[in-house]
Design a protein around this motif. Sequence first.
Motif, short mmCIF file in Angstrom:
data_model
loop_
_atom_site.label_atom_id
_atom_site.label_comp_id
_atom_site.label_asym_id
_atom_site.label_seq_id
_atom_site.Cartn_x
_atom_site.Cartn_y
_atom_site.Cartn_z
N ALA A 181 0.86 -1.19 0.00
CA ALA A 181 0.00 0.00 0.00
C ALA A 181 0.90 1.24 0.00
O ALA A 181 2.05 1.18 0.45
CB ALA A 181 -0.89 0.01 1.23
N VAL A 182 0.38 2.27 -0.50
CA VAL A 182 1.15 3.53 -0.52
C VAL A 182 0.37 4.51 0.34
O VAL A 182 -0.84 4.65 0.19
CB VAL A 182 1.31 4.08 -1.95
CG1 VAL A 182 2.13 5.37 -1.93
CG2 VAL A 182 1.96 3.01 -2.83
N ILE A 183 1.11 5.13 1.24
CA ILE A 183 0.45 6.15 2.07
C ILE A 183 1.19 7.47 1.91
O ILE A 183 2.37 7.49 1.53
CB ILE A 183 0.42 5.73 3.57
CG1 ILE A 183 1.84 5.40 4.08
CG2 ILE A 183 -0.51 4.60 3.81
CD1 ILE A 183 1.90 5.10 5.59
N ASP A 184 0.46 8.51 2.11
CA ASP A 184 1.10 9.82 1.93
C ASP A 184 1.95 10.18 3.13
O ASP A 184 2.02 9.40 4.10
CB ASP A 184 0.06 10.90 1.62
CG ASP A 184 -0.94 11.10 2.75
OD1 ASP A 184 -0.62 10.67 3.90
OD2 ASP A 184 -2.05 11.60 2.51
N GLU A 185 2.51 11.33 3.02
CA GLU A 185 3.43 11.76 4.06
C GLU A 185 2.78 11.76 5.43
O GLU A 185 3.35 11.36 6.42
CB GLU A 185 3.90 13.20 3.75
CG GLU A 185 5.31 13.41 4.11
CD GLU A 185 5.76 14.85 3.75
OE1 GLU A 185 6.95 15.11 3.88
OE2 GLU A 185 4.89 15.66 3.38
N ALA A 186 1.53 12.12 5.47
CA ALA A 186 0.80 12.18 6.75
C ALA A 186 0.37 10.79 7.22
O ALA A 186 -0.06 10.62 8.35
CB ALA A 186 -0.45 13.05 6.59
N GLY A 187 0.50 9.77 6.30
CA GLY A 187 0.19 8.40 6.71
C GLY A 187 -1.13 7.92 6.15
O GLY A 187 -1.51 6.77 6.38
N ASP A 259 11.98 12.14 -3.56
CA ASP A 259 12.30 12.71 -4.87
C ASP A 259 13.78 13.01 -4.91
O ASP A 259 14.51 12.67 -3.97
CB ASP A 259 11.46 13.96 -5.14
CG ASP A 259 11.69 15.07 -4.13
OD1 ASP A 259 12.67 14.93 -3.33
OD2 ASP A 259 10.88 16.00 -4.06
N ALA A 260 14.18 13.62 -5.96
CA ALA A 260 15.61 13.89 -6.15
C ALA A 260 16.17 14.72 -5.02
O ALA A 260 17.33 14.59 -4.64
CB ALA A 260 15.84 14.59 -7.49
N ALA A 261 15.30 15.55 -4.46
CA ALA A 261 15.77 16.42 -3.38
C ALA A 261 15.61 15.76 -2.01
O ALA A 261 15.62 16.42 -0.98
CB ALA A 261 14.98 17.73 -3.40
N ALA A 262 15.41 14.46 -2.05
CA ALA A 262 15.28 13.65 -0.81
C ALA A 262 14.07 14.03 0.03
O ALA A 262 14.04 13.79 1.22
CB ALA A 262 16.57 13.73 0.03
N ARG A 263 13.13 14.58 -0.67
CA ARG A 263 11.89 14.85 0.04
C ARG A 263 11.01 13.64 -0.09
O ARG A 263 10.94 13.02 -1.15
CB ARG A 263 11.18 16.07 -0.59
CG ARG A 263 11.68 17.41 -0.09
CD ARG A 263 10.74 18.48 -0.63
NE ARG A 263 10.53 18.32 -2.04
CZ ARG A 263 10.86 19.22 -2.95
NH1 ARG A 263 11.42 20.41 -2.57
NH2 ARG A 263 10.63 19.01 -4.22
N THR A 264 10.31 13.36 1.02
CA THR A 264 9.45 12.19 1.01
C THR A 264 8.21 12.47 0.20
O THR A 264 7.50 13.45 0.44
CB THR A 264 9.07 11.82 2.46
OG1 THR A 264 10.25 11.51 3.16
CG2 THR A 264 8.12 10.65 2.47
N LEU A 265 8.04 11.63 -0.79
CA LEU A 265 6.86 11.79 -1.62
C LEU A 265 5.71 10.95 -1.00
O LEU A 265 4.60 11.41 -0.88
CB LEU A 265 7.13 11.31 -3.04
CG LEU A 265 8.17 12.13 -3.82
CD1 LEU A 265 8.47 11.44 -5.14
CD2 LEU A 265 7.62 13.54 -4.07
N CYS A 266 6.09 9.80 -0.67
CA CYS A 266 5.10 8.88 -0.06
C CYS A 266 5.81 7.76 0.69
O CYS A 266 7.02 7.67 0.67
CB CYS A 266 4.19 8.29 -1.14
SG CYS A 266 5.12 7.30 -2.30
N ILE A 267 5.00 6.94 1.35
CA ILE A 267 5.58 5.80 2.08
C ILE A 267 4.94 4.53 1.53
O ILE A 267 3.71 4.47 1.32
CB ILE A 267 5.30 5.92 3.59
CG1 ILE A 267 5.99 7.17 4.17
CG2 ILE A 267 5.76 4.65 4.34
CD1 ILE A 267 5.51 7.55 5.56
N VAL A 268 5.81 3.57 1.23
CA VAL A 268 5.30 2.29 0.75
C VAL A 268 5.32 1.29 1.95
O VAL A 268 6.29 1.19 2.68
CB VAL A 268 6.21 1.72 -0.38
CG1 VAL A 268 5.72 0.36 -0.82
CG2 VAL A 268 6.23 2.70 -1.54
#
Length: 969
Positions: A181-187, A259-268
């Motif tokens: 499942a993929v969850i967003d940054e907030a979970g 992403d390239a800037a090491a920002r969290t796009l999502c959590i798998v």
Amino acid sequence: MESAERAATRVAEQGNGASGPHERLARLAARLLSTPAAAVLVQDGERVLVGATWGAPAALRTGATPAGTFAPLAAGVPLVIDHAPAGPEGDALRADGVTAILGIPLALPGRNALIGACVWDIQPRRWGSDEIALLQDLLAAIATDPIRAIRATSSDARLHDPAIRLELYASILARADEAVAVIDEAGCYLEQNDQHRWLLGFADGDLRGRTPALHMGDAAFARLLEGIRGSGEFRGDVRSRAQDGTLIDLDVTAFPITDAAARTLCIVTIQRDITIRKRAEDAARTLAGERAARAQAEEEHRRVATILESITDGFVALDRDWRFTYVNREAERLLERERDQLLGSCIWEAMPETVGSEFERQYRLALKERRPVAFEALSTQVRRWFDVRAFPSASGLSVYFRDVTQRRAAQNALLVSESRYRSIFEDARDAIYVTTREGEFVDVNSSALELFGYDRDELIGMNAGALYAGQGGRLKFQEVIEQTGYVRDFEVRLQRKDGAVLDCLLTSSVRRDEEGQVAGYQGIIHDITERKRTEAQLLHEALHDALTGLPNRTLFMDRLSRSLERARRNRSFLFAVLFLDLDRFKVINDSLGHLVGDEVLAAIAHRLVGSVRPGDTVARLGGDEFAVLLYNIENLTDATTIADRIQDTLRQPLTIRGREVFTTASVGIALSSTECERAEDLLRDADTAMYRAKELGRVRHQVFDRTMHTRAVELLQLETDLRRAVDRMEFTVHYQPIVSLATRELEGFEALARWNHPERGLVLPADFIPLAEETGLIVPIGYHVLLEACRTMGRWQAAYPRARGLSLSVNLSGRQLAQPDLVDKVRAALAAGGLPPGALKLEITESAIMVDPENAVSVFGEMRDLGIELCIDDFGTGYSSLAYLQRFPVTRLKIDRAFVRCLLEESSNVEIVRAIVTLAQNLGIEPIAEGVETPEQQTRLLDLGSRFAQGFLFSTAVSADEAELLLPR
Ligand code: C2E
Ligand code: MG
Ligand code: MG
């Protein structure tokens, strides 16, 4: 497990899904490589099929086998066509809208049967190596490890377009085996794949705006976020609750996509269902726990077993179905059965001998009543006695048992021997007792009770001393036994309860305690009272006359000897011996019978004892002979006085059985003198004196003097002479006429014996007949007279015809009557003389008949049958009656001359003779008077009715020659 099943079902459903992972992959490939169409090839068994297509579908159809231009791809050959060539082949492709194709087969086919993918375009295009590599990577990644593919592609510059990336991820997710499942940054959930959907059962809508906390709980979710934030990844087991409430164990991996800037796009989040494993682990854990518990139980069991094996009892445990659950070694040994054979088997089957036995009864009782039982029983199988204790338990029955065969045998033996001794004790005829030292009875047998006449209660506790007759009896016993420890046949006099005194032999021994002190006594009391009495009786009998109770000859001689000795020592000591013989006792005995005779003797004995002083001895020597020892007398007069007194006493009539009997005695007296050496001599002298008294007319006493001794010697001489006379037949016969009283006419003769003694001349019967009777010599003498008389009379009758009517009377002794050949002899004598039997008359006295009346009856019967007449001689001197004589065939009787002689003196004799004559005549018997000496007697007898007589008035007995002169001629 449930979720796994469910997952499997869902995977199966997924294969048929319209927008499954193959479509996604086809679409992703088209997007990545910017082509209008793409297809995915899958393996279906042997065949390669088109799994899904995306875009211009005319070129390939889902479910068909790639053909034409695509055929090599199905065979695993890559297709890189930039521009379809001219010619028919190119034309055909172009007809399907295909000009350029890139087809990549998968080197590792197998996963979801994906074996390749291809993209194509209607425009010619040059496939760059990057594009080829991208499709290769994509396929390989998705086919081998979708998660790695995500990680690998997340930083790939080529995938910078977020839309493509999402498509890639979606494709990858779709392909992944795991629930992703993929969850967003907030979970919050953004996307879930089918596996995730199937795993947790939440629809996409359910998850919108929700975090994984929805199923894994807040704590677990917080731990997950924490992990990512910290180390950039979370890995852990998380228990989640599926939508339907099922608990699922999940192996959760979560990582961020940056992403390239090491920002969290999502959590798998990748979640693997490990429920089965978990359960297995749990189960394993449980199992381990159980194993431990079992180990512990086993340890316990081992411990118990060690105990049970080490105990000396046999032990078996039975479950409630009577199966053996435990058998120890001892039990194996005792039951003689293998443990393995018993374990698990039912006792009643494994040990059939127990069925119906005490074992079964007791075991069932223990289980039924839920209480322990203890008993002893015999195992018939192993022939052993067991002492068994069985305890009911929750699981069944615990049975302990031991072999008590030997103990029982020993006990039995003890019991048997004890009971044997007890029965010997009880059955013993002798009294057996046990006392304390003081003499208190502790135990006695029934013979003791019987002997002393006490009850057990009375005798137990009683002191033995009380049983002793006489003072200090027990003291003496105690003195002896304590010295020797044992007494044997100790003679004691004990007393019964009723006071009777018993003579007893006591055999006793001391009983000692452990310290050797006298604890008491035990012994046997043998009652010899009876024996003593018998001994005394025997001694008495040996020395006394049974009939009269007087001392017998032995005792008399003993006392006489003692007196003689005393007289020898003391010259002033004087004593006398009286020898008594009853006059005419033989007559009493013969005519009244022995019983009367015995009573007469007893009565006389009694009188004799009463006539002497207490110190004197009265003895019966035998028959009608008595002796008296007059002890310590002053002089001869003392002896004669006592002799007179005795005779006075005896003269008194005796009444025996209602009959008056008269007896008198002739007494001989011998005075002690120094001349007599032996007691026998003294008694003989008294005897001699008694004979003399008899000779001098009886009923008197005679003191012995030397001349008597001479006479006695003469008598002995006579006997010698008589024997010689019989040998030589020195006898002749004289004949006394029997005449008619009225006419004096000769009726016949009585033959009378005479002895022609060579020196003494003619001896009359009175001098030798008694001796001949006594010695038995009368038998030959009597026969000689009979024969001689018959011959003489025969001769006379032959010579003088007128003499033929004469009778011949011959005397017959009682001794002859007893001879079995008498009748033959009589017949022979008659024959020898040629005399008719009717001429012979046999005379016999009453007393001779009475010796054996039965024999007399039969002998007389035979005589009568021969024709011989019988005559009772000396009638009136015996005790028979005429009525009795009637039994015998008597034709004559001779009235004794004693009656005839007194016929004139006393009137009573007249009456007696009259009675005899009258009675005889009434009975048809001819009375003949004897001893008629005077004419007065003759007249009287005639008056009384007597017809015949003999006597000196008519003639004495004369010789044959003289008699012949009297015959009628
Ligand atoms: P007896 O049988 O009673 O015989 C009669 C006896 O009386 C004879 O004595 C006879 O001589 C005797 N006598 C006869 N008349 C008179 C009389 O008037 N006055 C007296 N005082 N006496 C008379 P004898 O011969 O001495 O015989 C005595 C007895 O001896 C016989 O008594 C008989 O019992 C026995 N006796 C004689 N001969 C025999 C014999 O051959 N056998 C047996 N068994 N006994 C015999
Ligand atoms: Mg006679
Ligand atoms: Mg006579």
